[in-house]
Write a protein that holds these residues in place. Structure first.
Motif, PDB file in Angstrom:
ATOM      1  N   GLN A  94       0.824  -1.206   0.000  1.00  0.00           N
ATOM      2  CA  GLN A  94       0.000   0.000   0.000  1.00  0.00           C
ATOM      3  C   GLN A  94       0.867   1.268   0.000  1.00  0.00           C
ATOM      4  N   ALA A 107       0.906   4.663  -2.638  1.00  0.00           N
ATOM      5  CA  ALA A 107       0.369   5.871  -1.996  1.00  0.00           C
ATOM      6  C   ALA A 107       0.634   7.120  -2.830  1.00  0.00           C
ATOM      7  N   ASP A 154      -3.538   8.210   1.809  1.00  0.00           N
ATOM      8  CA  ASP A 154      -3.069   6.881   1.391  1.00  0.00           C
ATOM      9  C   ASP A 154      -1.959   6.379   2.316  1.00  0.00           C
ATOM     10  N   PHE A 155      -1.066   7.281   2.667  1.00  0.00           N
ATOM     11  CA  PHE A 155       0.068   6.942   3.531  1.00  0.00           C
ATOM     12  C   PHE A 155      -0.413   6.445   4.891  1.00  0.00           C
ATOM     13  N   ALA A 192      -2.027   3.004   4.683  1.00  0.00           N
ATOM     14  CA  ALA A 192      -1.010   1.943   4.623  1.00  0.00           C
ATOM     15  C   ALA A 192      -0.404   1.707   6.000  1.00  0.00           C
TER      16      ALA A 192
END
Length: 851
Positions: A466, A470, A475-476, A479
């Motif tokens: 993930q 990102a 997104d980071f 993950a």
């Protein structure tokens, strides 16, 4: 290397010498036979489409594929091309199958590793892996096996020629998906912390009071740097479980520790011996190692966009633990969303540290306390039962089959309590301990079980994939939620100018202990009460300071309502990095970050040199040599006489202060903890610890300082000559990169094939340029900046990096050691990632084609 392994290799020493001569005479065949094809074309029927692999002058590949399957298949193929022996050794290590490679000498290590059961946990993780993550793992496995189908023996790597002398029948088996997941467990163990300290404290408690033991494990100073000094958990969390008791618990726990610490000492020592033996294969662990990372916002850089730096500190090895590469979908789509450049592990899918086309991230170890030792009561009439709240309960059991080179088979029974495996049964010589029962006059049998978050199914693999996709802060963080073991300080920057930090991980919540000592396991009083919720873990986004620094120091202050650990790194590197950031304030660029990564300033010397300079010396010769320290700039440069003198004094100071108090295994290693211990003790010149208990006199601080300095001068004159101006730190502080397996044999011809080094380097313990050495052994660095990276978010092609050795795992290949000079001189190579940047740096192009 563990003694049994050395003994086994020495038995074959004469044969190995003959082999070495044979290798020399057959160099053109054996050595070059394993070198991979890096240009031209290769047909791989497993592919769905054409794949392009471009390598630069250092052999760093960038892979271009039209689909996800081919991208990761090619990654597996290339990893196998360059590093298969490393992959093969690692998977045997992780699964406790070293005996298959090296014979009965590795049986005890395998028994311990099978007891931990990393491979069994990896199998469980594989069964629950969602299809979207299983597909890349399967493709990677196909790529490795595609290479194995066409390459065998020394065609794979030169190590197999040496191994054949010891184990003629060995043939590598196909790669399996669980081999990749098992390697994640090895790294999590390597980054684990507190277990060694927990054992040491338990042993020391038999001799010293809790207050004296606390002086050897001092608390984190409220003056030391905190990563998020202003971070506060959200209001309204009154339901938080109190889990940060700071002392040895009272009541039964305190009684139990006092009553059984000394009797359990042999068991603790034996477990500690096996941990040390394993560390010889995996590298230094937990609290012994560290890393640096920092990020500054565009307001503080010359470009107006963030700069991010990272240099993870790991054990010295050959080849490097890192394999640099780029993985690019020719057209980014939801089905192929990858455009990543950075550092991978051979055997692991994806990129561990690096950047996508929009975000960059770095990692340093949190050092979270995720391990506890439980003392279990065993039923004297049934060794397969243990006590839980006054009742005997059956243990779970697993039978492990260990295959030994030569055809022998060993069966081992692993027993589990509710806390985890019984690790004190991993040694045939150990017997269950009969001790006075704490609740009655009847004797009980005790054993030690390990609870560790890494012995539960984890999602670390999904976190990495993930991160590799990102595109933004959201997104980071998503993950990071899956980054559940080997908790890291995750540092963030993006091309939109944002910077951030997230601490992930499964951090246990304790109710009756602070994790510093082994605890009784026969009641519920010491049980974990779940894990800190992810939303309560520390993070920040665009902090007002405009920078974030992580160097294994405390993440938050004592106001944080959960316990992360009591064994932080003491913050010397973080302090120095912050000093440099605050000194310059703005205009940061590559050169200023390079200077920071190479900073050699010694805060330990800053504390101790003034004391030494103020002491009287009756010996004028010693006084004259001491004058070297008056003009020394406190930088641990490899050419510095002052650095050589101070570090030798530091080693002798630790010896004079503590060698009379401890067994050899617990002698100071000169690392950050001992710097903090001495920094506290010098303010108490009459402390108990200054006295040498082996002499009738009562020594104090000044006497020990004078004695240590005299011993240091004598050592340096013996080793480096009578002229102090000719002493150089680098003459003592030389790094040798050793092959993890065959390179530590003690057989010179074999070591000459696989090892490289003897390179003088700067730096030292608790220095930003962290090239740490262990005072129990020598000045030789044991862990180092395994790679250095500086990412420029204004122009990703302007980023730079370097690993410690080279891309290739093939001895004598031009890329086996070509990065050592760059790394040693604090130089870098371009970390290009754009298609145009990669093309302009291309030296070799390999086309992989389906049938």
């Amino acid at each position: 290397m563990i003694p049994q392994f050395r003994k086994a290799l020495q038995i074959f020493g004469a044969i190995a010498v003959i082999l070495a001569v044979t290798v020399t005479s057959l160099t053109l065949y054996w050595v070059t036979d394993s070198w991979p094809q890096q240009s031209g074309q290769i047909l791989l029927p497993q592919l769905r489409d054409r794949v392009e692999v471009r390598r630069d002058a250092y052999g760093i590949p960038h892979v271009y594929a039209s689909n996800e399957h081919d991208l990761f298949l090619a990654q597996g193929y290339i990893h196998a091309q360059d590093r298969f022996w490393q992959m093969d050794f690692w998977r045997h290590l992780g699964a406790g199958r070293l005996s298959e490679l090296f014979g009965e000498s590795q049986l005890k290590t395998d028994q311990f590793l099978r007891t931990l059961g990393w491979a069994r946990i990896a199998q469980q993780e594989l069964q629950t892996l969602p299809d979207k993550f299983l597909a890349p793992l399967t493709a990677y496995t196909e790529g490795v096996n595609a290479y194995l189908q066409e390459h065998h023996g020394t065609d794979l790597s030169l190590e197999y020629g040496v191994l054949k002398v010891m184990n003629a029948s060995y043939q590598p088996e196909p790669w399996q998906p669980e081999h990749t997941l098992t390697w994640a467990k090895v790294m999590a163990w390597d980054l684990g912390t507190n277990l060694d300290e927990e054992i040491e404290r338990g042993v020391l408690l038999q001799t010293y009071s809790p207050e004296q033991v606390d002086e050897l494990f001092p608390p984190y100073s409220n003056q030391a740097p905190v990563i998020l000094p202003d971070w506060k958990i959200a209001q309204g969390d009154s339901d938080l479980i109190g889990n940060q008791l700071g002392e040895i618990p009272s009541g039964e726990t305190a009684v139990s520790m006092g009553a059984i610490a000394s009797q359990l000492s042999p068991t603790f020592n034996s477990v500690s011996e096996q941990l040390s033996a394993l560390a010889n294969l995996t590298g230094p662990r937990g609290g012994e190692i560290g890393s640096n990372s920092w990020v500054v916002s565009g307001a503080k850089t010359a470009t107006g966009q963030p700069l991010l730096a990272n240099d993870p500190h790991l054990g010295v090895q050959m080849p490097s633990i890192w394999y640099e590469m780029g993985l690019h979908c020719t057209s980014k789509t939801p089905d192929c969303p990858y455009d990543i450049t950075g550092f991978s592990f051979a055997g692991m899918v994806g990129v561990i540290i690096g950047h996508t086309d929009r975000i960059a991230w770095g990692c340093t170890n949190v050092g979270a306390d995720t391990m506890d030792l439980y003392i279990e009561k065993i039923n004297p009439e049934n060794p397969n039962q243990y006590e839980v709240n006054g009742k005997w309960v059956d243990m779970d059991q697993v039978t492990e089959t260990i295959q030994i080179a030569g055809g022998k088979t060993q069966f081992e029974t692993v027993r589990y309590t509710r806390h985890g495996p019984i690790i004190s049964e991993a040694y045939p010589k150990l017997k269950p301990l009969l001790l006075p029962d704490l609740a009655s006059s009847n004797p009980s049998i005790y054993a030690i079980a390990l609870r560790w978050t890494g012995l539960e199914p984890a999602r670390l693999f999904t976190a990495i994939l993930q991160l590799n996709q990102a595109q933004n802060w959201q997104d980071f963080r998503k993950a990071a939620q899956d980054f559940d073991i080997a908790a890291q300080n995750l540092l963030y920057a993006d091309i939109d100018g944002n910077i951030g930090y997230q601490m992930p991980g499964k951090i246990p919540m304790r109710t009756q202990s602070d994790g510093r000592y082994p605890v009784p396991g026969w009641t519920d009083e010491q049980e974990w009460k779940g894990y800190i919720p992810f939303e309560k873990l520390p993070f920040t986004f665009n902090p007002p300071s405009g920078y974030i620094v992580t160097a294994n120091n405390a993440v938050v202050d004592e106001s944080y309502p959960y316990l992360i650990t009591k064994d932080w790194d003491y913050g010397f590197r973080a302090q120095r990095i912050l000093e440099l950031l605050n000194k310059k304030e703005t205009g940061f660029d590559f050169e200023s970050f390079r200077e920071m990564q190479g900073d050699n300033y010694n805060l330990n010397a800053q504390k101790l040199v003034p004391i030494l300079l103020n002491l009287p010396f009756e010996d004028s010769h010693l006084e004259k040599i001491r004058d070297l320290l008056k003009t020394w700039d406190l930088q641990m440069d490899k050419q510095s006489p002052g650095a050589a003198l101070f570090e030798t004094f530091w080693k002798q100071l630790l010896s004079a202060t503590f060698h009379d108090n401890f067994l050899v295994d617990f002698w100071p290693n000169a690392g950050h903890r001992w710097i903090k211990v001495i920094a506290d003790l010098v303010d108490d010149p009459e402390s108990f610890w200054w006295d040498n208990v082996l002499t009738p006199e009562v020594e104090n601080r000044d006497f020990i300082f004078q004695q240590a300095f005299g011993e240091a001068v004598a050592e340096l004159e013996k080793r480096l000559g009578k002229n102090p101006q000719g002493w150089e730190w680098g003459d003592l502080h030389r790094v040798t990169f050793r092959n993890q397996s065959l390179g530590q044999s003690g057989i010179a011809p074999i070591e000459a094939i696989f090892n490289r080094g003897g390179v003088p380097i700067s730096g030292g313990n608790a220095i930003v340029n962290a090239t740490a050495w262990n005072a129990r052994k020598s000045f030789e660095p044991t862990w180092i900046p395994s790679m250095r990276m500086i990412v420029n978010l204004s122009d990703l092609d302007a980023s730079v990096a370097v690993t410690s050795t080279g891309q290739s795992g093939h001895a004598f290949h031009r890329h086996y050691s070509d990065l050592i000079p760059l790394w040693g001189n604090l130089d870098y190579h371009p970390l290009v990632s754009s298609r145009s940047g990669v093309e302009s740096n291309t030296r070799d192009t390999l086309i992989l084609l389906p049938n």
